[in-house]
Design an enzyme around this catalytic site. Structure first.
Site, short mmCIF file in Angstrom:
data_model
loop_
_atom_site.label_atom_id
_atom_site.label_comp_id
_atom_site.label_asym_id
_atom_site.label_seq_id
_atom_site.Cartn_x
_atom_site.Cartn_y
_atom_site.Cartn_z
N CYS A 163 1.02 -1.18 -0.02
CA CYS A 163 -0.05 0.06 0.21
C CYS A 163 0.93 1.32 0.01
O CYS A 163 1.41 1.59 1.01
CB CYS A 163 -1.00 0.05 1.22
SG CYS A 163 -1.99 1.46 1.46
N CYS A 198 -0.54 4.22 2.31
CA CYS A 198 -0.18 3.80 3.54
C CYS A 198 1.13 3.92 4.21
O CYS A 198 1.56 4.71 5.22
CB CYS A 198 -0.62 2.34 4.12
SG CYS A 198 -1.84 1.89 3.31
N ASP A 199 2.18 3.79 3.19
CA ASP A 199 3.67 3.46 3.66
C ASP A 199 4.39 4.31 2.73
O ASP A 199 5.64 4.73 3.09
CB ASP A 199 4.09 2.20 3.40
CG ASP A 199 3.42 1.14 4.32
OD1 ASP A 199 2.93 1.44 5.43
OD2 ASP A 199 3.12 -0.16 3.93
#
Ligand code: NAP
Length: 324
Positions: A134, A137-138
């Site tokens: 993701c 997300c990261d």
């Protein structure tokens, strides 16, 4: 504790929430169970540019809109993990991890899919230490760094474009000489100077030092040549698998594990509907999941009303006369 509902929806992505909106508008006692945040996979998309009527929105914002819309109609939402769906002749049952048992006339399964793994050495070992599924997300952790994206579909190209806004350099590793992604995404990737596509190449291992991922082993699929690519992160987007764990035994699935339904999204088991990415279909898009939600809710409403009417007809004559 057992509770009776007209419709139980499992999964709070665009399909499940759309089904909730339509079921509430049909005045059916409905509950939606979701184990994580509302919105499903769309919350992981940085940009959604193809939802009709909205030219540009983030996945998170669109998820909020779906959720708020469902809440405006008073949809009951339970935050819990479903452990089992147990179909029955009179009604179906849904067992929650927290101990509750929900009974429903109809069930709409909207559990979507999960990112597929490459299955190479280092992938599991360094998950969260440089390996990610993701970018939204990261990606932040790779600001100014070098990252490697594996895959050639819509997801890989979209995520590579997102990462290009943060990283110093993005390598897109694809096993063929042509991308599977839409033409528009292909053009955007080609035009992005921070993205270099490594054609006909597969990742064979992810390696790390004590700081986290530091290189990916690559192999040219045509020449067989092997090399090491220094990188700070490995983002893997090679498709996804349907989340079919809760599909009851006896419900028809295809060879890839997607559930086969009719045009009403109903499975071969009466009163069990499947929508969104879990359903066998041509296009896996937010708008299609939403359309499935509408179809299944309207079909389930008809099913529940017909079922209830036939139950009333089966009542003894004296009781029927009393009700009338
Ligand atoms: P996908 O379309 O199945 O693409 C998977 C990619 O990974 C393909 O390029 C495939 O290569 C590659 N791949 C698969 N297994 C591999 C392996 N073992 N090693 C190396 N490469 C491998 O999956 P997706 O991109 O996640 O998309 C899934 C669905 O969601 C699609 O229908 C897509 O259109 C949709 N989607 C739409 C949007 C959007 O419209 N905005 C965004 C994201 C996803 P090959 O090409 O060689 O098979």
């Amino acid at each position: 504790m057992e509770e009776m509902y007209d419709i139980i929806i499992i999964g709070g992505g665009p399909g499940g929430l759309s089904a909730g909106i339509y079921a509430m508008r049909a005045a059916l006692k409905t509950v939606l169970v979701e184990r994580a945040a509302q919105g499903g996979q769309m919350t992981l998309s940085d940009e959604v540019d193809n939802y009709p009527g909205i030219e540009h929105i983030t996945g998170m914002e669109l998820a909020m809109k779906f959720s708020q819309h469902a809440q405006a109609y008073g949809l009951e939402m339970i935050s819990d993990e479903v452990e089992e769906v147990d179909p029955g002749l009179e009604h179906h049952e849904v067992r929650l991890a927290g101990g509750r048992i929900l009974k429903g006339h109809a069930i709409i399964l909207a559990t979507g899919g999960s990112p597929r793994k490459l299955g190479i050495p280092g992938e599991d070992e360094y998950y969260g230490k440089g390996v990610s599924y993701c970018a939204v997300c990261d990606g932040f952790f790779f600001k100014g760094k070098t990252v490697t994206v594996v895959g050639g579909g819509d997801t890989a190209t979209e995520e590579a474009l997102y990462l290009a806004k943060l990283a110093k350099q993005v390598y897109l590793v694809h096993r063929r000489d042509a991308l599977r992604a839409s033409k528009l995404l292909q053009k955007r990737v080609m035009d992005e100077c921070k993205i270099e596509i490594l054609w006909n190449t597969v990742a064979t291992a992810i390696k790390a030092d004590d700081q986290g991922v530091d290189r990916v082993d690559l192999e040219d699929t045509q020449s067989g040549e092997k090399r090491e690519l220094p990188t700070d992160g490995a983002f893997i987007f090679v498709g996804f698998d349907p989340n079919n764990k809760l599909v009851p035994a006896g419900v028809k699935m295809n060879a890839d594990g997607y559930v086969v339904t009719d045009e009403k999204c109903e499975t071969n088991m009466p009163g069990i509907y499947v929508i969104g990415d879990l359903r066998e279909k041509y296009a896996r898009q937010i708008v299609v999941a939403a359309a499935d939600g509408c179809t299944a809710a309207l079909a389930a409403a008809h099913y529940v009303e017909t079922k209830k009417a036939s139950e009333v007809c089966e009542l003894p004559q004296d009781l029927l006369a009393e009700i009338q």
